[in-house]
Design a protein around this motif. Structure first.
Motif, short mmCIF file in Angstrom:
data_model
loop_
_atom_site.label_atom_id
_atom_site.label_comp_id
_atom_site.label_asym_id
_atom_site.label_seq_id
_atom_site.Cartn_x
_atom_site.Cartn_y
_atom_site.Cartn_z
N UNK A 106 35.31 11.99 -33.66
CA UNK A 106 36.47 11.68 -34.49
C UNK A 106 37.44 12.91 -34.37
N UNK A 107 38.71 12.53 -33.99
CA UNK A 107 39.61 13.89 -33.58
C UNK A 107 40.80 13.24 -32.92
N UNK A 108 41.46 14.07 -32.30
CA UNK A 108 42.61 13.72 -31.29
C UNK A 108 43.08 14.68 -30.25
N UNK A 147 41.39 22.67 -41.65
CA UNK A 147 41.83 21.14 -41.70
C UNK A 147 40.79 20.12 -41.02
N UNK A 148 40.48 20.40 -39.82
CA UNK A 148 39.54 19.72 -38.96
C UNK A 148 38.17 19.72 -39.70
N UNK A 149 37.76 20.74 -40.26
CA UNK A 149 36.25 20.89 -41.00
C UNK A 149 36.61 19.74 -42.38
N UNK A 159 46.72 15.53 -33.04
CA UNK A 159 46.23 16.04 -34.16
C UNK A 159 47.03 16.50 -35.21
N UNK A 160 48.20 17.33 -34.60
CA UNK A 160 49.21 17.70 -35.65
C UNK A 160 50.62 17.16 -34.95
#
Length: 681
Positions: free
Chosen positions: A18-20, A38-40, A356-357
């Motif tokens: 899960x991520x990007x 924020x990822x955590x 992500x951003x």
């Protein structure tokens, strides 16, 4: 390279991915620490980094700057986030093109593209190949043992936006490829049928790429060039892969595919699937008014099939709208999670995003992201965080396999051949036929495996062939064996017509499929724009619904097949339109006109009865039920794309993982929601 069994997972990843795509080089370093926090918070487990960073990693020829990437990977590791590390070979630096302008690709019209976008590469360029190998080796030596490294990500979306180059370097490379494939000029003349229009070659040195000509060029030459372009890209991938395998053993190597049939036409993913350690895919909804969730399911099924049925990974999709379509609507509330879980239901080991951003600058600044321009006080961020929490509840799904009901044959090379000029009707579209047949199977609530035409089909009670213009004699024998041994086959028109060199098979149409279908076709009779034909059941046969076809009709002569529907009008009026051939223990159906919607459903209903596949009438339209099974158990994904709650009966009770509730005889799936039931037993 044989596909590993099972496919390796990203190293060190203990949960669903899960991520990007993470592009921290676009932001001051103080933002990186905010990103890590924020990822955590969102439950991110892996990000893709470095994909477009060649100019930063090698700012001058032979001078490297890895300091920023060192700090980034260390930051990710401290925060428990794994890295899918890219080789940045999709965009060489400006200094490289200044030194090697010949590495920019040339179009069919002879015009060389300019630097300033992405993927502008002549894959035959020796300078490019050497430079790509150089930066890949530097990265592998430096980061092979970094504790954050989970996977290597070579290049990016091969074939987008340029797959074929037509420069002189490619011409020379093409001649070498032809020597390996055909052996001699005489063999090329035979394969390409160069006696037509006086195109005969005395030597391979006389052959050029199929550049722009006054009229239609040689179709077999164009088909071979498509194969060559695909193989040349694959050579460059395997060169980088082999460096990474040598210097970074044990870490899987991939590149991101785009299997959705509308998004990348120039890559033969059957061939590519054998070369990666883990199949990964990018998928974006085409929001043109169609049911986007059906195309999503189709792309996921196709990706899983390219992976040989093994788990794969969704490496990119969007949290909301994209930026490159004529109109880019936002996703509705809940749609992002529903899309993500639908991919997981069909075999993905997680849900990754681009990006992500959200970027402030550049061509993709209006493409949605996990952290949008609106920041964390936004619907998108709240849904991202909720999805991360949900994925943490589905760890048991990892390593399980999706269970398919039926198969559909698909072949990229056949698609390439059919898409060339001067076919009987420009209205016949292989992709449209695949989409339409898939939609009908989807509406019958069947999970589909895709298969290469020469694959072992014995596991499937039903095999559908929506468009197979190019079919070898071996394919014909394979399908005959399948039917004789009890399978049910459904073939659509304009299939089996030519061999691997785009030469019409000797004798009447449909060439390689005559025997299995029990018929011949005297001639094609495509319809004019807007034209239709009516189909009725023949006199004395069991009465069925009247059907309407368009685009195409055939003049059929039965050679053992029975007529199930006949043409009521048009050139073939009174002749068979849809036939059924009993062969050995099975049956083969032929549909000689374009059917859609309820008309196609009516024919597939008959074929499903032959295949002894019971109707699944308990599920409402646009409610999916897809199963994954493995050592950890059996998981039933229930996905409701409708605006009303759905009651889904269960054969076995279980526990719904996202809510923790017990499910007995049925499971309630709220409107627009997903439920995942771990079945007892």
């Amino acid at each position: 390279m044989s596909h590993p069994e099972p496919a390796p997972a990203p190293a060190g990843l203990r949960r669903l991915a899960f991520g990007g795509d993470y592009n921290p080089e676009q932001w001051p370093e103080e933002v990186w620490h905010e990103d890590a926090r924020l990822m955590r918070e969102a439950g991110v487990t892996m990000v893709s980094v470095g994909i477009f960073s060649w100019a930063l990693l090698e700012p001058d020829p032979g001078r490297y700057d890895f300091g920023w990437l060192d700090r980034l990977l260390d930051l990710l590791h401290v925060n428990g986030v794994r890295a899918d590390l890219g080789t940045p070979t999709v965009v060489p630096p400006a200094w490289f093109y200044r030194a090697h302008p010949e590495a920019l690709p040339v179009g069919k019209d002879g015009v060389r593209y300019a630097f300033g976008a992405r993927g502008a590469i002549c894959h035959s360029s020796t300078a490019y190949r050497e430079a790509a190998a150089g930066i890949t080796e530097q990265l592998a030596r430096r980061y092979a043992n970094h504790p954050a490294l989970a996977m290597w990500h070579v290049h990016n979306e091969y074939g987008v936006p340029v797959s074929a180059c037509y420069c002189d370097s490619c011409a020379a490379h093409f001649r070498r490829w032809l020597t390996a494939r055909h052996g001699s000029a005489d063999a090329v003349n035979e394969a390409w049928g160069t006696a037509f229009w006086g195109q005969r070659y005395r030597s391979l040195d006389e052959i050029e790429p199929p550049r722009t000509a006054p009229t239609v060029g040689n179709p077999a030459q164009q088909l071979d060039y498509a194969r060559f372009a695909d193989a040349t890209m694959r050579e460059n991938f395997t060169a980088e892969r082999d460096i990474l395998h040598r210097l970074s053993p044990g870490i899987p190597v991939t590149t991101n595919f785009m299997t959705a049939l509308s998004q990348c036409e120039s890559v033969d993913y059957w061939a590519w699937g054998r070369e990666v350690d883990l199949v990964t895919n990018d998928h974006y909804l085409i929001t043109d008014g169609r049911r986007t969730h059906v195309n999503l399911a189709m792309a996921a099924d196709l990706t899983r099939s390219v992976a040989g049925g093994a788990p794969w990974l969704l490496l990119e999709h969007s949290t909301s709208g994209v930026n490159w379509q004529p109109r880019n609507p936002a996703k509705r509330p809940g749609e992002m999670a529903r899309n993500s879980l639908a991919h997981i239901a069909r075999g993905s080991e997680g849900a990754m995003f681009f990006q992500w951003r959200q970027s402030r600058r550049g061509a993709e600044k209006f493409h949605s992201a996990m952290v949008p321009h609106a920041g964390t006080d936004s619907r998108v961020w709240r849904e991202v965080s909720a999805l991360g929490a949900d994925l943490g509840l589905l760890e048991g799904v990892r390593g399980t396999r999706t269970v398919a009901d039926v198969a559909m044959l698909w072949d990229w090379q056949s698609w390439w051949a059919q898409s060339l000029d001067w076919r009987p009707s420009e209205d016949h579209d292989a992709r449209e036929r695949a989409d339409t047949f898939y939609a009908s199977l989807y509406d019958h609530h069947l999970t589909v495996d895709f298969a290469h035409p020469d694959a072992d089909l014995s596991a499937y009670p039903l095999v559908v062939v929506p468009a197979l213009y190019l079919a070898t004699e071996e394919t014909g024998r394979n399908l005959r064996r399948y039917v004789e041994r009890g399978g049910t086959l459904v073939v659509s028109y304009f299939s089996g017509i030519v061999d691997a060199d785009d030469a019409v098979h000797p004798g009447p149409y449909p060439g390689a499929l005559r025997d299995v279908l029990g018929l011949t076709v005297e001639e094609f009779s495509p319809l004019l724009a807007g034209g239709t034909v009516r189909l009725t059941t023949p006199e004395g046969a069991p009465q069925g619904p009247g059907l309407t076809g368009d685009v195409w009709s055939d003049v059929i002569v039965p050679r053992g097949a029975e007529t199930c529907w006949s043409y009521a009008d048009g050139v073939p009026a009174g002749r068979p339109a849809i036939t059924r051939n009993r062969l050995g223990e099975g049956t083969a159906w032929y549909i000689s006109t374009r059917l859609s919607g309820p008309d196609l459903d009516a024919v597939l209903d008959r074929a499903l009865a032959d295949a002894r596949i019971a109707p699944r009438t308990s599920l409402a339209r646009d409610v999916e039920a897809v199963r994954r099974t493995g050592e950890s158990g059996s998981y039933l994904f229930l996905i409701n794309h409708t605006g009303t709650a759905a009651e889904v009966p269960l054969e076995t009770p279980g526990t719904e993982l996202l809510t923790g509730e017990r499910a007995g005889k049925e499971c309630t799936v709220p409107a627009g929601a997903v439920r995942v039931v771990r079945l007892d037993g």
